[in-house]
Design a protein around this motif. Structure first.
Motif, mmCIF file in Angstrom:
data_model
loop_
_atom_site.group_PDB
_atom_site.id
_atom_site.type_symbol
_atom_site.label_atom_id
_atom_site.label_comp_id
_atom_site.label_asym_id
_atom_site.label_seq_id
_atom_site.Cartn_x
_atom_site.Cartn_y
_atom_site.Cartn_z
ATOM 1 N N ASP A 151 -48.240 9.270 7.561
ATOM 2 C CA ASP A 151 -49.854 9.499 7.391
ATOM 3 C C ASP A 151 -50.267 10.776 8.446
ATOM 4 O O ASP A 151 -50.829 11.507 7.989
ATOM 5 C CB ASP A 151 -50.459 8.100 8.063
ATOM 6 C CG ASP A 151 -51.900 8.118 8.002
ATOM 7 O OD1 ASP A 151 -52.394 8.413 6.706
ATOM 8 O OD2 ASP A 151 -52.679 7.805 8.796
ATOM 9 N N TRP A 183 -40.581 0.314 0.110
ATOM 10 C CA TRP A 183 -41.614 0.018 -0.952
ATOM 11 C C TRP A 183 -42.286 -1.398 -0.723
ATOM 12 O O TRP A 183 -43.500 -1.456 -0.981
ATOM 13 C CB TRP A 183 -40.855 -0.092 -2.256
ATOM 14 C CG TRP A 183 -41.966 -0.498 -3.462
ATOM 15 C CD1 TRP A 183 -41.596 -1.614 -4.119
ATOM 16 C CD2 TRP A 183 -42.802 0.201 -3.940
ATOM 17 N NE1 TRP A 183 -42.773 -1.763 -5.113
ATOM 18 C CE2 TRP A 183 -43.568 -0.684 -4.810
ATOM 19 C CE3 TRP A 183 -43.566 1.567 -3.479
ATOM 20 C CZ2 TRP A 183 -44.627 -0.401 -5.501
ATOM 21 C CZ3 TRP A 183 -44.677 1.795 -4.139
ATOM 22 C CH2 TRP A 183 -45.189 0.941 -5.180
ATOM 23 N N THR A 186 -46.957 -3.180 2.321
ATOM 24 C CA THR A 186 -48.268 -2.681 1.884
ATOM 25 C C THR A 186 -48.975 -1.738 2.317
ATOM 26 O O THR A 186 -49.528 -0.551 1.756
ATOM 27 C CB THR A 186 -49.244 -3.850 1.676
ATOM 28 O OG1 THR A 186 -49.350 -4.366 3.048
ATOM 29 C CG2 THR A 186 -48.822 -5.190 0.851
ATOM 30 N N ASP A 187 -48.644 -1.516 3.463
ATOM 31 C CA ASP A 187 -49.112 -0.018 4.342
ATOM 32 C C ASP A 187 -48.302 1.048 3.605
ATOM 33 O O ASP A 187 -49.101 1.909 3.515
ATOM 34 C CB ASP A 187 -48.833 -0.237 5.710
ATOM 35 C CG ASP A 187 -49.939 -1.097 6.279
ATOM 36 O OD1 ASP A 187 -50.823 -1.499 5.795
ATOM 37 O OD2 ASP A 187 -49.355 -1.628 7.464
ATOM 38 N N GLN A 189 -47.367 1.405 0.476
ATOM 39 C CA GLN A 189 -47.753 1.497 -0.805
ATOM 40 C C GLN A 189 -49.135 2.353 -0.583
ATOM 41 O O GLN A 189 -49.324 3.052 -1.464
ATOM 42 C CB GLN A 189 -47.848 0.342 -1.490
ATOM 43 C CG GLN A 189 -46.659 -0.556 -1.690
ATOM 44 C CD GLN A 189 -46.697 -2.012 -2.543
ATOM 45 O OE1 GLN A 189 -47.838 -2.127 -2.760
ATOM 46 N NE2 GLN A 189 -45.575 -2.713 -2.093
ATOM 47 N N GLY A 190 -49.941 1.826 0.483
ATOM 48 C CA GLY A 190 -51.151 2.401 0.581
ATOM 49 C C GLY A 190 -50.908 4.266 0.979
ATOM 50 O O GLY A 190 -51.635 5.022 0.145
ATOM 51 N N LEU A 192 -48.731 5.896 -0.485
ATOM 52 C CA LEU A 192 -48.272 6.583 -1.638
ATOM 53 C C LEU A 192 -49.232 6.983 -2.448
ATOM 54 O O LEU A 192 -49.158 7.687 -3.444
ATOM 55 C CB LEU A 192 -47.260 5.604 -2.425
ATOM 56 C CG LEU A 192 -45.721 5.826 -1.608
ATOM 57 C CD1 LEU A 192 -44.941 4.947 -2.873
ATOM 58 C CD2 LEU A 192 -45.109 7.218 -1.863
ATOM 59 N N GLU A 193 -50.471 6.384 -2.169
ATOM 60 C CA GLU A 193 -51.611 6.598 -2.996
ATOM 61 C C GLU A 193 -52.165 8.201 -2.686
ATOM 62 O O GLU A 193 -52.720 8.759 -3.423
ATOM 63 C CB GLU A 193 -52.781 5.724 -2.676
ATOM 64 C CG GLU A 193 -52.471 4.356 -3.246
ATOM 65 C CD GLU A 193 -53.479 3.215 -2.872
ATOM 66 O OE1 GLU A 193 -54.537 3.896 -2.206
ATOM 67 O OE2 GLU A 193 -53.493 2.135 -3.107
ATOM 68 N N SER A 194 -51.749 8.620 -1.767
ATOM 69 C CA SER A 194 -51.964 9.956 -1.563
ATOM 70 C C SER A 194 -51.003 10.916 -2.410
ATOM 71 O O SER A 194 -49.960 10.842 -2.450
ATOM 72 C CB SER A 194 -51.545 10.390 0.177
ATOM 73 O OG SER A 194 -51.621 11.770 0.155
ATOM 74 N N GLY A 195 -51.715 11.716 -3.077
ATOM 75 C CA GLY A 195 -51.115 12.502 -4.158
ATOM 76 C C GLY A 195 -49.883 13.517 -3.676
ATOM 77 O O GLY A 195 -48.870 13.598 -4.423
ATOM 78 N N ALA A 198 -46.707 10.941 -2.838
ATOM 79 C CA ALA A 198 -46.117 10.632 -4.274
ATOM 80 C C ALA A 198 -45.461 11.708 -4.820
ATOM 81 O O ALA A 198 -44.378 11.479 -5.501
ATOM 82 C CB ALA A 198 -47.223 9.897 -4.851
#
Length: 208
Positions: A151, A183, A186-187, A189-190, A192-195, A198
């Motif tokens: 992050d 994977w 959940t943190d 996974q959050g 990975l929402e950053s383009g 990913a």
């Protein structure tokens, strides 16, 4: 610190020292954006060519939940999961948090990148890569240590169309290699929402 020593480390620092510092009547430059630990490591590097990262923090291993004011069925399921977790861990007790260890390298890298201190960038990346290579994710028990690093790194670095940032490259390779353990968190996974994250990981997965 000695102004001449700092100025010799990079052109941006030379401009900073011989510009703002000279113009300041007190002969001081304010680095309000730099935390104390990063500044101390920068000073250590300036004088010795090396630095010590932050130390890991000892933490308590997971414990079963209290049954007070909690649904008994839910408690039973959670505690069964906890016992299974401990069985899987066997003798590997999660007792150290490496978040600050990793972040101390990343913060120093971001500082060095901003001021184009090439030797410090290379050193901080090498140290981080070595420590992550020895880091035990404990079957997902310490994924949050890595999540904080990812992050921070993606918020404080940039890649251009020609070349990927070195810190991002190091992290995306690590993520691709350990994606199965990372994977379920959940943190993660959050994150990975950053383009950016990913995209970098998908590119690396093809080579793992």
């Amino acid at each position: 610190m000695h102004a001449e020593l700092v100025a010799r480390m990079s052109k941006p620092l030379d401009t900073l020292i011989n510009g703002k510092w000279v113009e300041n009547e007190k002969g001081l430059v304010e680095w309000s954006e730099i935390d104390e630990g990063t500044f101390a490591r920068f000073c250590e590097f300036a004088y010795t060519g090396d630095y010590q990262a932050a130390a890991p923090v000892r933490v308590a291993p997971p414990t079963p939940l209290s049954t007070e004011n909690v649904d008994q069925i839910a408690i039973k399921q959670i505690n069964e999961s906890w016992l299974l977790y401990n069985k899987r861990m066997k003798t590997k007790t999660v007792t150290y948090d490496y978040s600050e260890v990793f972040l101390s390298h990343a913060r120093l890298y971001a500082f060095a990148d901003y001021y184009s201190i090439e030797d410090l960038m290379e050193l901080s990346i090498r140290k981080l890569d070595e420590q992550m290579g020895c880091f035990n994710l404990h079957n997902g028990g310490r994924v949050t240590d890595v999540v904080q690093l990812i992050d921070f790194s993606y918020k404080n670095t940039r890649s251009d169309s020609v070349k990927q940032d070195r810190l991002r490259n190091t992290l995306s390779i690590y993520i691709a290699r350990h994606i199965k353990e990372l994977w379920p968190n959940t943190d993660f996974q959050g994150i990975l929402e950053s383009g950016g994250v990913a995209k970098d990981v998908i590119e690396k997965l093809g080579g793992v």
